[in-house]
Write a protein that holds these residues in place. Sequence first.
Motif, PDB file in Angstrom:
ATOM      1  N   ALA A 261       0.835  -1.206   0.000  1.00 36.24           N
ATOM      2  CA  ALA A 261       0.000   0.000   0.000  1.00 36.24           C
ATOM      3  C   ALA A 261       0.869   1.255   0.000  1.00 36.24           C
ATOM      4  O   ALA A 261       0.554   2.240  -0.691  1.00 36.24           O
ATOM      5  CB  ALA A 261      -0.930   0.000   1.207  1.00 36.24           C
ATOM      6  N   ALA A 262       1.961   1.225   0.752  1.00 37.84           N
ATOM      7  CA  ALA A 262       2.863   2.378   0.788  1.00 37.84           C
ATOM      8  C   ALA A 262       3.513   2.601  -0.571  1.00 37.84           C
ATOM      9  O   ALA A 262       3.663   3.741  -1.026  1.00 37.84           O
ATOM     10  CB  ALA A 262       3.929   2.172   1.867  1.00 37.84           C
ATOM     11  N   THR A 263       3.893   1.510  -1.231  1.00 38.64           N
ATOM     12  CA  THR A 263       4.488   1.615  -2.562  1.00 38.64           C
ATOM     13  C   THR A 263       3.492   2.198  -3.553  1.00 38.64           C
ATOM     14  O   THR A 263       3.832   3.078  -4.351  1.00 38.64           O
ATOM     15  CB  THR A 263       4.968   0.232  -3.042  1.00 38.64           C
ATOM     16  OG1 THR A 263       5.977  -0.242  -2.146  1.00 38.64           O
ATOM     17  CG2 THR A 263       5.535   0.300  -4.452  1.00 38.64           C
ATOM     18  N   ALA A 264       2.256   1.723  -3.500  1.00 41.12           N
ATOM     19  CA  ALA A 264       1.225   2.245  -4.402  1.00 41.12           C
ATOM     20  C   ALA A 264       1.004   3.735  -4.183  1.00 41.12           C
ATOM     21  O   ALA A 264       0.821   4.503  -5.138  1.00 41.12           O
ATOM     22  CB  ALA A 264      -0.077   1.471  -4.198  1.00 41.12           C
ATOM     23  N   ALA A 265       1.047   4.178  -2.923  1.00 41.31           N
ATOM     24  CA  ALA A 265       0.882   5.605  -2.632  1.00 41.31           C
ATOM     25  C   ALA A 265       2.026   6.414  -3.225  1.00 41.31           C
ATOM     26  O   ALA A 265       1.806   7.486  -3.811  1.00 41.31           O
ATOM     27  CB  ALA A 265       0.807   5.817  -1.118  1.00 41.31           C
ATOM     28  N   ARG A 266       3.244   5.926  -3.099  1.00 36.60           N
ATOM     29  CA  ARG A 266       4.395   6.612  -3.690  1.00 36.60           C
ATOM     30  C   ARG A 266       4.248   6.701  -5.212  1.00 36.60           C
ATOM     31  O   ARG A 266       4.550   7.739  -5.815  1.00 36.60           O
ATOM     32  CB  ARG A 266       5.690   5.867  -3.339  1.00 36.60           C
ATOM     33  CG  ARG A 266       6.140   5.992  -1.892  1.00 36.60           C
ATOM     34  CD  ARG A 266       7.339   5.096  -1.604  1.00 36.60           C
ATOM     35  NE  ARG A 266       7.792   5.188  -0.237  1.00 36.60           N
ATOM     36  CZ  ARG A 266       8.702   6.042   0.217  1.00 36.60           C
ATOM     37  NH1 ARG A 266       9.270   6.886  -0.629  1.00 36.60           N
ATOM     38  NH2 ARG A 266       9.066   6.066   1.483  1.00 36.60           N
ATOM     39  N   GLN A 267       3.802   5.629  -5.820  1.00 40.92           N
ATOM     40  CA  GLN A 267       3.659   5.619  -7.278  1.00 40.92           C
ATOM     41  C   GLN A 267       2.582   6.597  -7.735  1.00 40.92           C
ATOM     42  O   GLN A 267       2.734   7.260  -8.773  1.00 40.92           O
ATOM     43  CB  GLN A 267       3.356   4.196  -7.748  1.00 40.92           C
ATOM     44  CG  GLN A 267       4.552   3.266  -7.592  1.00 40.92           C
ATOM     45  CD  GLN A 267       4.215   1.796  -7.766  1.00 40.92           C
ATOM     46  OE1 GLN A 267       3.072   1.381  -7.534  1.00 40.92           O
ATOM     47  NE2 GLN A 267       5.183   1.000  -8.186  1.00 40.92           N
ATOM     48  N   THR A 268       1.495   6.703  -6.968  1.00 41.85           N
ATOM     49  CA  THR A 268       0.445   7.671  -7.303  1.00 41.85           C
ATOM     50  C   THR A 268       0.987   9.097  -7.223  1.00 41.85           C
ATOM     51  O   THR A 268       0.724   9.934  -8.100  1.00 41.85           O
ATOM     52  CB  THR A 268      -0.750   7.498  -6.355  1.00 41.85           C
ATOM     53  OG1 THR A 268      -1.308   6.194  -6.546  1.00 41.85           O
ATOM     54  CG2 THR A 268      -1.819   8.542  -6.619  1.00 41.85           C
ATOM     55  N   MET A 269       1.741   9.387  -6.186  1.00 41.89           N
ATOM     56  CA  MET A 269       2.334  10.722  -6.038  1.00 41.89           C
ATOM     57  C   MET A 269       3.321  11.018  -7.155  1.00 41.89           C
ATOM     58  O   MET A 269       3.367  12.135  -7.682  1.00 41.89           O
ATOM     59  CB  MET A 269       3.032  10.840  -4.683  1.00 41.89           C
ATOM     60  CG  MET A 269       2.088  10.856  -3.509  1.00 41.89           C
ATOM     61  SD  MET A 269       2.990  10.617  -1.973  1.00 41.89           S
ATOM     62  CE  MET A 269       1.667  10.038  -0.924  1.00 41.89           C
ATOM     63  N   ALA A 270       4.109  10.027  -7.531  1.00 43.79           N
ATOM     64  CA  ALA A 270       5.078  10.224  -8.609  1.00 43.79           C
ATOM     65  C   ALA A 270       4.374  10.527  -9.922  1.00 43.79           C
ATOM     66  O   ALA A 270       4.810  11.399 -10.692  1.00 43.79           O
ATOM     67  CB  ALA A 270       5.953   8.988  -8.743  1.00 43.79           C
ATOM     68  N   ALA A 271       3.282   9.820 -10.190  1.00 45.51           N
ATOM     69  CA  ALA A 271       2.519  10.074 -11.420  1.00 45.51           C
ATOM     70  C   ALA A 271       1.964  11.495 -11.417  1.00 45.51           C
ATOM     71  O   ALA A 271       1.899  12.159 -12.463  1.00 45.51           O
ATOM     72  CB  ALA A 271       1.392   9.050 -11.554  1.00 45.51           C
ATOM     73  N   ARG A 272       1.578  11.966 -10.250  1.00 39.40           N
ATOM     74  CA  ARG A 272       1.051  13.329 -10.143  1.00 39.40           C
ATOM     75  C   ARG A 272       2.152  14.362 -10.380  1.00 39.40           C
ATOM     76  O   ARG A 272       1.944  15.371 -11.051  1.00 39.40           O
ATOM     77  CB  ARG A 272       0.436  13.496  -8.762  1.00 39.40           C
ATOM     78  CG  ARG A 272      -0.680  14.517  -8.743  1.00 39.40           C
ATOM     79  CD  ARG A 272      -1.632  14.302  -7.576  1.00 39.40           C
ATOM     80  NE  ARG A 272      -2.579  15.411  -7.604  1.00 39.40           N
ATOM     81  CZ  ARG A 272      -2.315  16.595  -7.073  1.00 39.40           C
ATOM     82  NH1 ARG A 272      -1.168  16.799  -6.457  1.00 39.40           N
ATOM     83  NH2 ARG A 272      -3.194  17.571  -7.165  1.00 39.40           N
ATOM     84  N   TYR A 273       3.311  14.119  -9.795  1.00 41.80           N
ATOM     85  CA  TYR A 273       4.454  14.990 -10.092  1.00 41.80           C
ATOM     86  C   TYR A 273       4.729  15.000 -11.602  1.00 41.80           C
ATOM     87  O   TYR A 273       4.922  16.048 -12.212  1.00 41.80           O
ATOM     88  CB  TYR A 273       5.705  14.486  -9.371  1.00 41.80           C
ATOM     89  CG  TYR A 273       5.928  14.988  -7.975  1.00 41.80           C
ATOM     90  CD1 TYR A 273       5.786  16.339  -7.646  1.00 41.80           C
ATOM     91  CD2 TYR A 273       6.347  14.119  -6.970  1.00 41.80           C
ATOM     92  CE1 TYR A 273       6.034  16.795  -6.353  1.00 41.80           C
ATOM     93  CE2 TYR A 273       6.605  14.559  -5.672  1.00 41.80           C
ATOM     94  CZ  TYR A 273       6.445  15.901  -5.374  1.00 41.80           C
ATOM     95  OH  TYR A 273       6.697  16.346  -4.094  1.00 41.80           O
ATOM     96  N   ASP A 274       4.765  13.808 -12.189  1.00 40.05           N
ATOM     97  CA  ASP A 274       5.043  13.691 -13.626  1.00 40.05           C
ATOM     98  C   ASP A 274       4.095  14.562 -14.446  1.00 40.05           C
ATOM     99  O   ASP A 274       4.516  15.312 -15.333  1.00 40.05           O
ATOM    100  CB  ASP A 274       4.874  12.239 -14.089  1.00 40.05           C
ATOM    101  CG  ASP A 274       6.017  11.334 -13.671  1.00 40.05           C
ATOM    102  OD1 ASP A 274       7.016  11.847 -13.123  1.00 40.05           O
ATOM    103  OD2 ASP A 274       5.902  10.120 -13.888  1.00 40.05           O
TER     104      ASP A 274
END
Length: 384
Positions: A261-274
């Motif tokens: 779940a923590a990894t998925a949250a990081r990936q969502t944030m990274a996509a938003r930064y992108d």
Amino acid sequence: MSILPAPPTPIHLLDLRAEHALIQKELDRAVCDTFDEAAFIQGPAVSQFAAELGSYLGGAHVIPCANGTDALTLALMSLQLPAGAEVILPAFTYVATLEAAALLGLRPVLVDVRSDTFNIDTAAVEAAITPRTGAIMAVHLFGQCADLEALRELTTRHSVALIEDNAQAIGATFRFRSGETTYAGTVGEVGTTSFFPSKNLGAMGDGGAMFTRDPARATLLRQLANHGQSQKYHHQHIGLNSRLDTLQAALLRVKLHHLPAATAARQTMAARYDATLAGMSDLLIPVRDARSSHVFHQYTITLAEANRRDELRHFLQRCGVPTMVYYPLPVHAQPAYAYLGYQAGQLPVAERLCGAVLSLPIHPLLTVAQQDYIIECLGTYFGR
């Protein structure tokens, strides 16, 4: 340029206090159970954690140890290389990768990295292989796999070992041309990781582990991490005293359960930064290797004009946005490794990245409002 009003709530590079608060009851129970058992060294939680992490990594053998640097050292020890053997590794990495080889009397051979993914340049690796090469140490930097396809082909063809420094990419996967998908750290002879508190899977103190798919090497690594013995007072090898203590293993068992779940949250944030930073021509967002997943231990941008990095960092600091530079000085420029004889300009990509990279806040509890504020600050700085 004007400084924005303070962020909606304080922004942290990493907010362990808040992360732990969400799972406090589970952590408290793990601590109490460990105290009740009173088996603080090699208690049952250590083997339980090793088995659970091995299952998470697709069936790898997991050998816990005291810290990530020990894991690298033990991995190299298991290769039983002769003194002076060469170990090829990237110039853009934390010093522990280099340190482990140097401590064992092996000779680090530094090669440059790719300017896009920041990971080791496999063409440079191939050019550096000599009859003295004993191993290649790949670092899966910032959360993304190095080119494991090319590295596996090189190590097989040249009969050298592959060690994976996976301290920043726990849970990342790599897809081979064959269709095989494998977890980072489980492709080479040995993979290593650190459970330093700031890692994606972090303890509340020091800790580390090694991974392998070879049962015989797993046995050897366990011996090496325990004074070279399998049976108490019977020492087959010269080893280390490098153990993950029971309390840290118990806490890591709790945190491993929450890692996906923590990894998925990081990936969502990274996509938003992108999505929001891609239009800023003055900076480059992290490039993805389509074959690798990315677990975003860091979200690292690169400034098109390297001389603006420190100015941007100070501006963000005044806005209440913390940042970090990983790494400000390439390992070949460190005084401790001057004996290797590398000169300025010899590893140009690593040298340029050290002046151009900047890691932005990314952690599972970073809010949308906080991320919007960070993006707004960047836009203000770049005149967007």
